[in-house]
Design a protein around this motif. Structure first.
Motif, PDB file in Angstrom:
ATOM      1  N   LEU A 567      17.648  90.705  -3.818  1.00 32.63           N
ATOM      2  CA  LEU A 567      16.405  89.943  -3.823  1.00 32.63           C
ATOM      3  C   LEU A 567      16.629  88.455  -4.038  1.00 32.63           C
ATOM      4  N   THR A 568      17.831  88.082  -4.450  1.00 30.40           N
ATOM      5  CA  THR A 568      18.106  86.653  -4.647  1.00 30.40           C
ATOM      6  C   THR A 568      18.516  85.955  -3.359  1.00 30.40           C
ATOM      7  N   THR A 569      18.912  86.725  -2.327  1.00 37.60           N
ATOM      8  CA  THR A 569      19.382  86.096  -1.076  1.00 37.60           C
ATOM      9  C   THR A 569      18.769  86.679   0.186  1.00 37.60           C
ATOM     10  N   GLU A 570      18.268  87.913   0.125  1.00 36.74           N
ATOM     11  CA  GLU A 570      17.761  88.576   1.323  1.00 36.74           C
ATOM     12  C   GLU A 570      16.232  88.576   1.324  1.00 36.74           C
ATOM     13  N   PRO A 571      15.630  88.525   2.520  1.00 34.98           N
ATOM     14  CA  PRO A 571      14.164  88.467   2.591  1.00 34.98           C
ATOM     15  C   PRO A 571      13.513  89.809   2.255  1.00 34.98           C
ATOM     16  N   LEU A 572      12.337  89.715   1.626  1.00 35.31           N
ATOM     17  CA  LEU A 572      11.520  90.897   1.371  1.00 35.31           C
ATOM     18  C   LEU A 572      10.881  91.399   2.651  1.00 35.31           C
ATOM     19  N   GLY A 573      10.600  90.507   3.539  1.00 34.82           N
ATOM     20  CA  GLY A 573       9.935  90.843   4.791  1.00 34.82           C
ATOM     21  C   GLY A 573       9.763  89.583   5.624  1.00 34.82           C
ATOM     22  N   TYR A 574       8.865  89.674   6.600  1.00 36.76           N
ATOM     23  CA  TYR A 574       8.668  88.556   7.528  1.00 36.76           C
ATOM     24  C   TYR A 574       7.176  88.332   7.732  1.00 36.76           C
ATOM     25  N   ASP A 575       6.826  87.065   7.986  1.00 39.43           N
ATOM     26  CA  ASP A 575       5.415  86.752   8.208  1.00 39.43           C
ATOM     27  C   ASP A 575       5.055  86.942   9.671  1.00 39.43           C
ATOM     28  N   GLU A 576       3.831  86.559  10.032  1.00 39.24           N
ATOM     29  CA  GLU A 576       3.356  86.778  11.389  1.00 39.24           C
ATOM     30  C   GLU A 576       4.152  86.001  12.430  1.00 39.24           C
ATOM     31  N   HIS A 577       4.874  84.973  12.007  1.00 37.26           N
ATOM     32  CA  HIS A 577       5.708  84.194  12.922  1.00 37.26           C
ATOM     33  C   HIS A 577       7.161  84.640  12.875  1.00 37.26           C
ATOM     34  N   ASN A 578       7.395  85.784  12.224  1.00 36.72           N
ATOM     35  CA  ASN A 578       8.738  86.355  12.080  1.00 36.72           C
ATOM     36  C   ASN A 578       9.658  85.485  11.236  1.00 36.72           C
ATOM     37  N   SER A 579       9.066  84.670  10.388  1.00 39.38           N
ATOM     38  CA  SER A 579       9.856  83.868   9.457  1.00 39.38           C
ATOM     39  C   SER A 579      10.106  84.680   8.187  1.00 39.38           C
ATOM     40  N   PRO A 580      11.314  84.596   7.647  1.00 36.53           N
ATOM     41  CA  PRO A 580      11.633  85.402   6.464  1.00 36.53           C
ATOM     42  C   PRO A 580      10.855  84.941   5.239  1.00 36.53           C
ATOM     43  N   ILE A 581      10.475  85.928   4.404  1.00 34.55           N
ATOM     44  CA  ILE A 581       9.795  85.649   3.135  1.00 34.55           C
ATOM     45  C   ILE A 581      10.697  86.167   2.016  1.00 34.55           C
ATOM     46  N   TYR A 582      11.052  85.277   1.123  1.00 33.66           N
ATOM     47  CA  TYR A 582      11.962  85.601   0.028  1.00 33.66           C
ATOM     48  C   TYR A 582      11.187  85.777  -1.278  1.00 33.66           C
ATOM     49  N   LEU A 583      11.848  86.402  -2.239  1.00 28.15           N
ATOM     50  CA  LEU A 583      11.225  86.583  -3.550  1.00 28.15           C
ATOM     51  C   LEU A 583      10.784  85.237  -4.122  1.00 28.15           C
ATOM     52  N   GLY A 584      11.620  84.219  -3.953  1.00 31.59           N
ATOM     53  CA  GLY A 584      11.285  82.899  -4.477  1.00 31.59           C
ATOM     54  C   GLY A 584      10.013  82.319  -3.883  1.00 31.59           C
ATOM     55  N   ASP A 585       9.660  82.775  -2.671  1.00 33.41           N
ATOM     56  CA  ASP A 585       8.455  82.258  -2.017  1.00 33.41           C
ATOM     57  C   ASP A 585       7.176  82.783  -2.650  1.00 33.41           C
ATOM     58  N   ILE A 586       7.264  83.920  -3.333  1.00 35.20           N
ATOM     59  CA  ILE A 586       6.050  84.514  -3.915  1.00 35.20           C
ATOM     60  C   ILE A 586       6.128  84.619  -5.435  1.00 35.20           C
ATOM     61  N   MET A 587       7.218  84.121  -6.000  1.00 35.26           N
ATOM     62  CA  MET A 587       7.399  84.205  -7.441  1.00 35.26           C
ATOM     63  C   MET A 587       6.543  83.143  -8.130  1.00 35.26           C
ATOM     64  N   PRO A 588       5.614  83.549  -8.999  1.00 32.50           N
ATOM     65  CA  PRO A 588       4.778  82.553  -9.682  1.00 32.50           C
ATOM     66  C   PRO A 588       5.584  81.767 -10.709  1.00 32.50           C
ATOM     67  N   SER A 589       5.190  80.541 -10.936  1.00 36.04           N
ATOM     68  CA  SER A 589       5.833  79.726 -11.960  1.00 36.04           C
ATOM     69  C   SER A 589       5.267  80.075 -13.331  1.00 36.04           C
ATOM     70  N   ASN A 590       6.008  79.708 -14.362  1.00 38.17           N
ATOM     71  CA  ASN A 590       5.518  79.938 -15.723  1.00 38.17           C
ATOM     72  C   ASN A 590       4.190  79.224 -15.963  1.00 38.17           C
ATOM     73  N   GLU A 591       4.062  78.020 -15.389  1.00 40.39           N
ATOM     74  CA  GLU A 591       2.850  77.236 -15.584  1.00 40.39           C
ATOM     75  C   GLU A 591       1.641  77.933 -14.974  1.00 40.39           C
ATOM     76  N   GLU A 592       1.821  78.516 -13.794  1.00 37.17           N
ATOM     77  CA  GLU A 592       0.717  79.235 -13.154  1.00 37.17           C
ATOM     78  C   GLU A 592       0.249  80.409 -14.013  1.00 37.17           C
ATOM     79  N   VAL A 593       1.204  81.140 -14.539  1.00 43.18           N
ATOM     80  CA  VAL A 593       0.868  82.313 -15.356  1.00 43.18           C
ATOM     81  C   VAL A 593       0.179  81.875 -16.648  1.00 43.18           C
ATOM     82  N   GLU A 594       0.702  80.851 -17.271  1.00 44.42           N
ATOM     83  CA  GLU A 594       0.112  80.379 -18.526  1.00 44.42           C
ATOM     84  C   GLU A 594      -1.311  79.878 -18.331  1.00 44.42           C
TER      85      GLU A 594
END
Length: 895
Positions: A567-594
């Motif tokens: 999960l640190t280097t490989e994509p979780l899946g792909y968007d409608e344009h077939n672009s890779p989506i990584y864990l880092g792309d959807i991982m919330p920041s601490n500030e967002e959660v707080e």
């Protein structure tokens, strides 16, 4: 050492540690805080026995201070409905026995407050839909109505006994958020008011979660909890206390889950089994109570008796936040500060050993594939799993061929669609259990990740069974208020119930088509869950690999669909344009959660959800029972049965005798868990328990689980040592609950073989390796082997709770001497054993064992009799603690 303190113009008595220190010229502030709580507990007992123990604890940190037997009297007991339910059955049986002897059955009553939280019976039968919670609750009540009626009877019949109804929350989270007082207030019959630390024992090993609040408590077996309810002390040897000095704070992306898993790995290696662990240092201020609760919860996994956090300002903040009254908080603060129980960051206590841990070094991690102590950094999960496939079959491997890594199969669903599944597929992804769901930061991180994943078009494969079972309804409320529940549901993480579900094996069925492919193709698949246990075969019979993870990573692996992804280097899946989506792309920041925490997690949520905690479930309220002093046993019941422990009981005990001509029932390896010994999940149709239920008119659809039938000894003894992953060296390579019956050399089920040995009047032995009995505080792991006819277990080492449980059932735990085990001594398991033990035996005495093989050759060796106190010798002499309690009650009535 009694002193008074005035709080809000009211006078309270308390037992002063400061005064005790002054009297003994001792610096109490050098004692670990957990030892201070123990010291106050013994001081308050004011008995001749306690005087010497008090002096020993005062001098705990001095060299050459001898270890003693400490009589710990908990202030309350907390039960869950599986282990706790069996305990209440035993109390009902005790009442019957007292009545049969001609005395008042009302003399059997809890002498301290007892709470039973019904949370372990709900199963994930339905998942991935808005009606899942409703359907699962309906099924729960339908399956368990007889048990719940029994609990209702107990609530009406026993004093100081309350029941928290189903669908309220997980026992430990309810305890943390509502039940715990931190400081107990008690008024005597004479009108005096006392204050003392809240302490407890519980029938779930994760009772230690309450250590996060500075409340000393730990898990015990149901039989030990019963003794506590009846006024008997819980004895423990003077503990070593390992101090964990915390530094720094979490870096972005790391969570309390990662800290807990790291500590589990670290402390297992340090061997803290039977020791107290206590946290201190500058890093303590950077851990919320919710963070601490995750760490304290995992104490059984790292082997400690407790994982204790002293009371500090964060504790007081949490009590206000979770809705405790201002008056209660003022009393707590005044008392703990006056009695040297409030954390002083400027004065470090003395510890048996100190381990330093920098929170900044904690990284995202999982644990698996078979044990909670097997830490795997997130970046190494993929390769670690692949390596495990071909490692020898054992704690870390599966013994497969290299080609198994890429094994694939096609699932044919009933609607005509197909899906490819392969080795490592995540077929169960569950946000479940008590470990993480008490932590709003971690849970909101998962909700935010789900939102970002849905917005990017990610989804979950059909073969993944997803579920969300929060530890209390508070979590559901803040998910709803933050508009995150919608996104969780879009990924299949609908609310399935409020209880210990997947983690305890109540994961429910997989899709039939998925299960068929796994079984037909012998496919090795995985589960990822946010719980605390991942022993092989525990989560689901079809799932061999299990990984513990933070809730947001559970969702990530559900999306990925396979554990074989980095999960640190490989994509979780792909968007409608077939672009890779990584864990880092959807991982919330601490500030967002707080930000979400500050906006949506409010005190009002706790107050509203707990204001009617004991009567908020309508199904529970509608259960009708008739009040009676003794329970009306139904001989045809397959749920509740009068156990045989008191049959033919004599008031006068016989002296301990040598054990002669004992046969081996099982020869087992290392890390045998209470899951192996006493399974809690589904009851297989062709198992001895399944056959018993069929013979008694129970349809397979109504089998329910082993856990739900713990009140019936006939079912449970047939489930003992029947785990499908048990590897008994006497079964000629056959996996599961089988053994060799030596008189005929036939391989039989362990239950059937044991019954033949009982007919032959032959006592039985279990041979085992290290950490025997690790895992849940499951009393049936001891009750069951006793009813199978096992008199003795010889192991390289024992887990604390299980060793105690064995003695409390009259089973003798013996430990090989250092450097020896069954294999090094040349024991094959086909020998006949004689044990030289008699009524003069002392705690931890070395005794002789003679093993005679079929050809007449003999092996003589020595073992340690693992009585850790004189009281435990008495348990064994009485053939069990319940028998001892009953004899003591009856003798007191005679006198």
């Amino acid at each position: 050492m009694k002193r008074t303190i005035i709080i809000q113009n009211k006078e309270y008595n308390y037992f002063s540690l400061k005064a005790l220190g002054e009297k003994n010229n001792a610096d109490i502030s050098r004692l670990p805080y957990s030892i201070r709580v123990l010291l106050e507990n013994v001081l308050r007992q004011e008995t001749e026995e306690s005087d010497e123990v008090v002096q020993q604890l005062v001098n705990w940190n001095l060299p050459n201070t001898k270890k003693m037997e400490i009589p710990f009297k908990p202030g309350r007991v907390i039960l869950q409905d599986l282990t706790g339910g069996a305990a209440i059955v035993d109390l009902a049986s005790l009442r019957k026995a007292v009545k049969d002897f001609g005395f008042d059955p009302n003399s059997i009553n809890p002498e301290i407050p007892v709470d039973l939280v019904i949370d372990h019976s709900v199963q994930v039968d339905y998942a991935g839909s808005k009606i899942a919670f409703q359907k699962n609750e309906e099924l729960e009540f339908k399956r368990n109505m007889e048990r719940y009626s029994f609990f209702k009877w107990a609530e009406q019949s026993f004093d100081s006994f309350r029941v928290v109804p189903p669908a309220t929350g997980i026992v430990h989270q309810v305890n943390l958020e509502y039940l715990a007082d931190v400081v107990t207030q008690k008024e005597t019959k004479s009108g005096e008011n006392y204050l003392f630390p809240d302490t407890l024992v519980g029938t779930d090993s994760h009772t230690t979660m309450i250590n996060a609040l500075g409340v000393l408590g730990w898990g015990v077996g149901g039989i030990e909890a019963e003794a506590g309810m009846l006024g008997q002390p819980c004895y423990l040897s003077t503990p070593e206390v390992v101090g964990i000095r915390l530094k720094g704070k979490f870096r972005s992306g790391a969570t309390a889950t990662d800290l807990a898993l790291t500590l589990t790995h670290l402390l297992r290696e340090k061997n803290v089994v039977g020791k107290f662990v206590e946290y201190f240092g500058e890093g303590l201020a950077n851990l919320t109570i919710s963070d601490r609760s995750v760490v304290a919860n995992m104490a059984p996994e790292y082997g400690a008796t407790c994982g204790f956090f002293p009371i500090d300002q964060e504790t007081l903040n949490y009590l206000a936040f979770s809705g405790r009254s201002e008056k209660q908080r003022m009393i707590i603060e005044a008392y703990v500060k006056e009695n040297q129980l409030y954390y002083d960051p400027n004065k470090e206590a003395d510890y048996s050993d100190v381990i330093e841990l920098n929170l900044e070094e904690i990284e995202p991690s999982l644990a698996g594939p078979k044990r909670p102590q097997d830490l795997v950094p997130l970046s190494k999960v993929k390769q670690g799993f692949i390596d495990s496939l071909t490692l020898p079959n054992g704690n870390s491997g599966y013994g497969l061929q290299p080609e198994e890594e890429r094994k694939q199969a096609i699932i044919h669903y009933e609607d005509g669609t197909q899906e490819v599944i392969e080795t490592g597929a995540v077929v169960i992804a569950a946000i479940t259990s008590c470990t993480n769901t008490s932590n709003p930061f971690i849970m909101l991180s998962a909700g935010l990740l789900a939102k970002k994943a849905v917005e990017k078009g990610l989804s979950v494969k059909r073969y993944v069974k997803t579920s969300l079972s929060p530890g209390s309804k508070v979590a559901t409320r803040y998910f709803e208020n933050a508009d995150l529940l919608y996104y969780l549901e879009k990924l299949g993480f609908d609310i399935t119930g409020y209880g210990c579900m997947t983690c305890v094996g109540n994961s429910g069925p997989l899709n039939d088509a998925v299960s068929k492919v796994i079984q037909d193709e012998n496919l090795l698949v995985s589960a990822v869950l946010s719980g605390n246990r991942n022993f092989e075969g525990r989560v689901h019979a079809d799932v061999k690999a299990g990984y513990l993870a933070a809730p947001h990573l559970v969702i990530a692996y559900a999306i990925a669909g396979n554990i074989k992804i980095d999960l640190t280097t490989e994509p979780l899946g792909y968007d409608e344009h077939n672009s890779p989506i990584y864990l880092g792309d959807i991982m919330p920041s601490n500030e967002e959660v707080e930000q979400l925490m500050n906006k949506y997690v409010k005190t009002d949520l706790y107050k509203e959800e707990y204001k009617s905690v004991f009567n908020s479930n309508q199904h529970w309220n509608e259960i009708k029972t008739k009040s009676s002093t003794t329970y009306k046993w139904d001989d045809n019941s397959t749920y509740i049965a009068n156990p045989p422990y008191f049959e033919q009981l004599q008031l006068h005990i016989k002296p301990i005798q040598p054990l002669k001509e004992q046969r081996v029932l099982a020869k087992l390896g290392d890390s045998i868990t209470t899951d192996h010994l006493s399974p809690v999940g589904a009851i297989p149709l062709n198992s001895p328990a399944g056959k018993y239920l069929i013979e008694h008119g129970v349809r397979p659809q109504a089998f329910n689980s082993y856990g739900s039938r713990r009140g019936n000894h006939e079912v449970m003894v047939r489930g003992t040592l029947s785990n499908i992953r048990l590897r008994n060296e006497l079964a000629d390579g056959k996996e599961g609950g089988y053994t060799k019956y030596f008189p005929t050399d036939k391989i039989l089920s362990i239950f059937d073989a044991s019954q033949k040995y009982i007919e032959d009047n032959v006592g039985l032995v279990i041979l085992a390796g290290e950490d025997y009995g690790m895992g849940s505080s499951r009393d049936w792991a001891a009750k069951g082997v006793r009813l199978l006819g096992v008199n003795t277990v010889i192991a390289k080492s024992f887990e604390r709770i299980h060793r105690s449980n064995l003695l409390m059932m009259g089973v003798l735990p013996l430990q090989f001497l250092d450097g020896e085990d069954a294999n090094s001594l040349g024991l094959t398991g086909n020998e006949i054993f004689d044990f030289e033990i008699d009524d003069t035996v002392q705690p931890n005495e070395i005794i002789n064992v003679l093993a005679t093989s079929p050809d007449g050759a003999t092996i003589t060796f020595k073992v340690c009799a693992r009585f850790d106190s004189q009281t435990e010798v008495d348990y064994y002499r009485n053939r069990g603690i319940l028998q001892m309690v009953l004899r003591n009650k009856l003798r007191s009535k005679e006198n």
